[in-house]
Scaffold this motif. Structure first.
Motif, PDB file in Angstrom:
ATOM      1  N   UNK A  43      27.094  56.426  37.924  1.00 49.49           N
ATOM      2  CA  UNK A  43      28.121  56.541  36.892  1.00 49.49           C
ATOM      3  C   UNK A  43      29.170  55.467  37.163  1.00 49.49           C
ATOM      4  N   UNK A  44      29.459  54.682  36.144  1.00 51.16           N
ATOM      5  CA  UNK A  44      30.492  53.649  36.288  1.00 51.16           C
ATOM      6  C   UNK A  44      31.750  54.187  35.654  1.00 51.16           C
ATOM      7  N   UNK A  45      32.826  54.238  36.406  1.00 50.30           N
ATOM      8  CA  UNK A  45      34.051  54.759  35.806  1.00 50.30           C
ATOM      9  C   UNK A  45      35.216  53.827  36.035  1.00 50.30           C
ATOM     10  N   UNK A  46      35.972  53.597  34.987  1.00 51.69           N
ATOM     11  CA  UNK A  46      37.132  52.730  35.097  1.00 51.69           C
ATOM     12  C   UNK A  46      38.086  53.039  33.975  1.00 51.69           C
ATOM     13  N   UNK A  47      39.372  52.844  34.224  1.00 56.49           N
ATOM     14  CA  UNK A  47      40.366  53.106  33.179  1.00 56.49           C
ATOM     15  C   UNK A  47      40.849  51.801  32.599  1.00 56.49           C
ATOM     16  N   UNK A  48      41.680  51.864  31.575  1.00 51.50           N
ATOM     17  CA  UNK A  48      42.160  50.629  30.967  1.00 51.50           C
ATOM     18  C   UNK A  48      43.114  49.861  31.879  1.00 51.50           C
ATOM     19  N   UNK A  49      43.862  50.602  32.729  1.00 51.36           N
ATOM     20  CA  UNK A  49      44.871  49.928  33.553  1.00 51.36           C
ATOM     21  C   UNK A  49      44.203  48.929  34.479  1.00 51.36           C
ATOM     22  N   UNK A  50      44.773  47.759  34.555  1.00 49.85           N
ATOM     23  CA  UNK A  50      44.283  46.777  35.506  1.00 49.85           C
ATOM     24  C   UNK A  50      43.060  46.027  35.025  1.00 49.85           C
ATOM     25  N   UNK A  51      42.594  46.339  33.842  1.00 50.11           N
ATOM     26  CA  UNK A  51      41.379  45.653  33.412  1.00 50.11           C
ATOM     27  C   UNK A  51      41.681  44.350  32.675  1.00 50.11           C
ATOM     28  N   UNK A  52      42.941  44.144  32.290  1.00 50.91           N
ATOM     29  CA  UNK A  52      43.265  42.929  31.515  1.00 50.91           C
ATOM     30  C   UNK A  52      43.298  41.700  32.424  1.00 50.91           C
ATOM     31  N   UNK A  53      44.115  41.804  33.487  1.00 54.80           N
ATOM     32  CA  UNK A  53      44.128  40.677  34.403  1.00 54.80           C
ATOM     33  C   UNK A  53      43.118  40.988  35.489  1.00 54.80           C
ATOM     34  N   UNK A  54      42.323  40.018  35.807  1.00 49.05           N
ATOM     35  CA  UNK A  54      41.346  40.186  36.864  1.00 49.05           C
ATOM     36  C   UNK A  54      40.449  41.416  36.661  1.00 49.05           C
ATOM     37  N   UNK A  55      39.731  41.502  35.571  1.00 48.09           N
ATOM     38  CA  UNK A  55      38.926  42.704  35.325  1.00 48.09           C
ATOM     39  C   UNK A  55      37.822  42.871  36.364  1.00 48.09           C
ATOM     40  N   UNK A  56      37.683  44.066  36.914  1.00 54.07           N
ATOM     41  CA  UNK A  56      36.641  44.273  37.925  1.00 54.07           C
ATOM     42  C   UNK A  56      35.255  44.154  37.309  1.00 54.07           C
ATOM     43  N   UNK A  57      34.314  43.695  38.105  1.00 56.52           N
ATOM     44  CA  UNK A  57      32.957  43.590  37.579  1.00 56.52           C
ATOM     45  C   UNK A  57      31.965  44.226  38.550  1.00 56.52           C
ATOM     46  N   UNK A  58      30.694  43.972  38.299  1.00 58.31           N
ATOM     47  CA  UNK A  58      29.644  44.689  39.012  1.00 58.31           C
ATOM     48  C   UNK A  58      28.500  43.717  39.247  1.00 58.31           C
ATOM     49  N   UNK A  59      27.798  43.901  40.343  1.00 59.09           N
ATOM     50  CA  UNK A  59      26.589  43.111  40.565  1.00 59.09           C
ATOM     51  C   UNK A  59      25.616  43.452  39.420  1.00 59.09           C
ATOM     52  N   UNK A  60      25.340  42.479  38.511  1.00 56.22           N
ATOM     53  CA  UNK A  60      24.531  42.824  37.327  1.00 56.22           C
ATOM     54  C   UNK A  60      23.138  43.326  37.689  1.00 56.22           C
ATOM     55  N   UNK A  61      22.671  42.965  38.896  1.00 53.72           N
ATOM     56  CA  UNK A  61      21.332  43.403  39.307  1.00 53.72           C
ATOM     57  C   UNK A  61      21.259  44.923  39.456  1.00 53.72           C
ATOM     58  N   UNK A  62      22.424  45.577  39.571  1.00 52.49           N
ATOM     59  CA  UNK A  62      22.428  47.046  39.671  1.00 52.49           C
ATOM     60  C   UNK A  62      21.809  47.649  38.408  1.00 52.49           C
ATOM     61  N   UNK A  63      22.052  46.974  37.271  1.00 48.74           N
ATOM     62  CA  UNK A  63      21.516  47.495  36.005  1.00 48.74           C
ATOM     63  C   UNK A  63      20.015  47.245  35.877  1.00 48.74           C
ATOM     64  N   UNK A  64      19.475  46.460  36.799  1.00 46.97           N
ATOM     65  CA  UNK A  64      18.040  46.137  36.745  1.00 46.97           C
ATOM     66  C   UNK A  64      17.223  46.997  37.704  1.00 46.97           C
TER      67      UNK A  64
END
Ligand code: XMP
Length: 511
Positions: free
Chosen positions: A53-74
């Protein structure tokens, strides 16, 4: 040996909700762990979760938005993205996210596609707590919308073959009517969770794990009398019995009968239980001290000193056990920070105790789960349901210098207040409640004579995280009974007030 057979990972992309999501997963009797979003696909694969489960809120996503190793989705593991988590799935898979909207959430009716396994068995429309911020402008190829509302053509979306799901609303909050059912559908219908994780499993595998780690080594535990360290002691007693030594430093700032209650739990059990009655030492160090931070510092230092002196008598041990629980780790971030915070549980890690490694058997549990484990291990209710109690104890609930006389007055008054709260059936719904002895003396009248005695403050708060808190709406008749009994039964208190301030702006404790 692993303590868990099926696990779900909650990957934290910021915001306040990851603990709540994890808790909802566990409420479905599925074991769950929170990990930072920086985890690599390889690390995820090694943990072999049945779902993510990926969970994140709106706060802090505008500057420097966190990301994920895209291979996790594979990896072929089902993924549910919540809010920013869902948008990230869309982005990583080639969709587009629009940032035109505000960062508000709103309760709105959402139409759900009953054919999707995520919404199986649910009404076609229900109220959801939905983000009005960034929304999906274009879904990635192969994805389809499975829910809509007036504002979002894709309030939920899916790539069913890859078992990737995204939600624009938060299923973990109570304001989303069918939220718990959606999480259950994801876990059971999509991830294939068996939902048979119980506290008995946890206790059993945790005991096996402790035995395997400790072997014939020796373990030392600083027992504070709080729920966490007491449950650790009970677990370790079951696991390794006489290889465990518990040192219980009674600093003299405990509540009424507390020291004896803790001792009673472990008396006659198969462990070495050392109670150190250090009241005089601590009181001596409190002479002339009235500043709250000074009190904390001195008590913390003295605690370590007493603990070290006792530990020295035992000699080298192999392991130091601690009652660190999951929120302690999550709140302080990940990696090294986790260790730093966990040490605060015993007021700092002793330098002079010689040990090889730490044992923290509750590190994966939330507070209510620790209580459930304690109950499973047969601890009495008064321990299992003990409310949080600060390390420096009543020393920070006597305003000004904590003298023996004032501490005794407070102990008696606090015991009456707790008794009346329990009689009123409120002891499990008010998260923390206690008395504070102020250093204000006021005029009163008893019989024919004038008194000039202390004002006692009662405090009760409801909270989930203790970071913010509401003053508890205790019924007047409960306050009335407590107040009447306190002024009747406890000498030197002639006035009782109730604190009606929330946190912020006040703190829970008065010092
Ligand atoms: P405040 O007063 O900061 O309290 O709103 C939040 C929670 O922390 C507890 N608390 C402490 N716990 N040592 C502790 O172990 C301390 O010095 C301390 N000060 C506050 C407080 O009881 C509440 O649960």
């Amino acid at each position: 040996m692993s303590a868990i057979h099926q696990r779900v990972l909650v990957l934290d992309l910021g915001g306040q909700y990851s603990q709540l999501v994890a808790r909802r997963v566990r409420e479905c009797s599925v074991f769950c762990e929170i990990k930072p979003h920086t985890i690599t696909a390889k690390e995820v694969a090694e943990l072999a979760p049945i779902g993510i489960i990926l969970t994140g809120g709106p706060a802090g996503t505008r500057t420097n938005p966190p990301t994920l190793d895209p291979a996790i989705l594979e990896l072929g593991i089902p993924v549910l993205g919540i809010c920013y988590g869902g948008q990230l799935i869309a982005r990583l898979c080639g969709g587009e996210v629009d940032e035109a909207h505000s960062s508000e959430f709103d309760a709105a009716p959402v139409q759900m596609e009953g054919a999707s396994p995520l919404f199986a068995g649910l009404p076609t429309q229900s109220i959801c707590w939905i983000g009005q911020q960034d929304y999906i402008r274009r879904l990635p190829e192969g994805f389809l919308a499975i829910a809509t509302d007036h504002n979002h053509p894709a309030a939920a979306f899916a790539q069913p073959e890859r078992r990737l799901y995204g939600l624009q609303f938060r299923p973990e909050v109570e304001r989303t009517e069918q939220g718990a059912a959606i999480i259950r559908n994801f876990l059971k219908g999509i991830c294939g969770a068996t939902g048979d994780w119980t506290m008995a499993d946890y206790a059993r595998s945790s005991i096996e794990e402790i035995r395997a780690t400790v072997g014939d080594g020796r373990v030392l535990l600083a027992l504070s009398g709080g729920v966490d360290s007491t449950v650790v002691a009970a677990l370790l007693t079951r696991a390794i019995g006489s290889q465990l030594t518990c040192i219980f430093v009674d600093h003299g700032f405990m509540r009424k009968n507390e020291g004896d209650e803790v001792e009673a739990v472990f008396k006659g059990q198969d462990l070495h239980f050392v109670r150190v009655n250090a009241e005089e030492r601590f009181l001596a160090r409190m002479k002339g001290v009235s500043d709250p931070e000074q009190k904390r510092k001195i008590i913390g230092e003295e605690f370590i000193r007493v603990f070290e002196e006792e530990a020295k008598k035992i000699g080298a041990v192999d392991f130091l056990a601690q009652g660190t629980i999951y929120p302690d780790i999550v709140e302080s971030g990940f990696g090294d920070a986790a260790v730093v915070k966990s040490h605060h549980n015993v007021g700092g890690l002793p330098d002079k105790v010689d040990f090889k490694a730490l044992i923290e058997p509750l590190r994966l549990l939330f507070k209510d789960e620790v209580r459930a484990l304690g109950a499973h291990l047969g601890l009495p209710d008064y321990i299992v349901w003990r409310q949080p109690f600060p390390g420096p104890g009543l020393a920070i609930r006597v305003i000004g210098e904590p003298t023996k006389e004032k501490l005794d007055i407070l102990r008696d008054a606090d015991a009456i207040f707790r008794e009346e709260i329990a009689k009123g059936g409120l002891d499990r719904s008010i998260n923390q409640y206690f008395a504070v002895l102020t250093n204000i003396q006021t005029v009163g009248v008893t019989g024919d004579s004038r008194t000039y005695d202390y004002t006692l403050a009662l405090r009760g708060v409801t909270t989930t995280d203790f970071m913010t808190a509401e003053w508890a709406r205790i019924p007047y008749d409960v306050i009335e009974r407590a107040s009447r009994r306190i002024v009747d039964e406890v000498a030197h208190i002639n006035r009782v007030v109730y604190d009606v301030t929330s946190k912020p702006p006040a703190t829970i404790e008065w010092e």
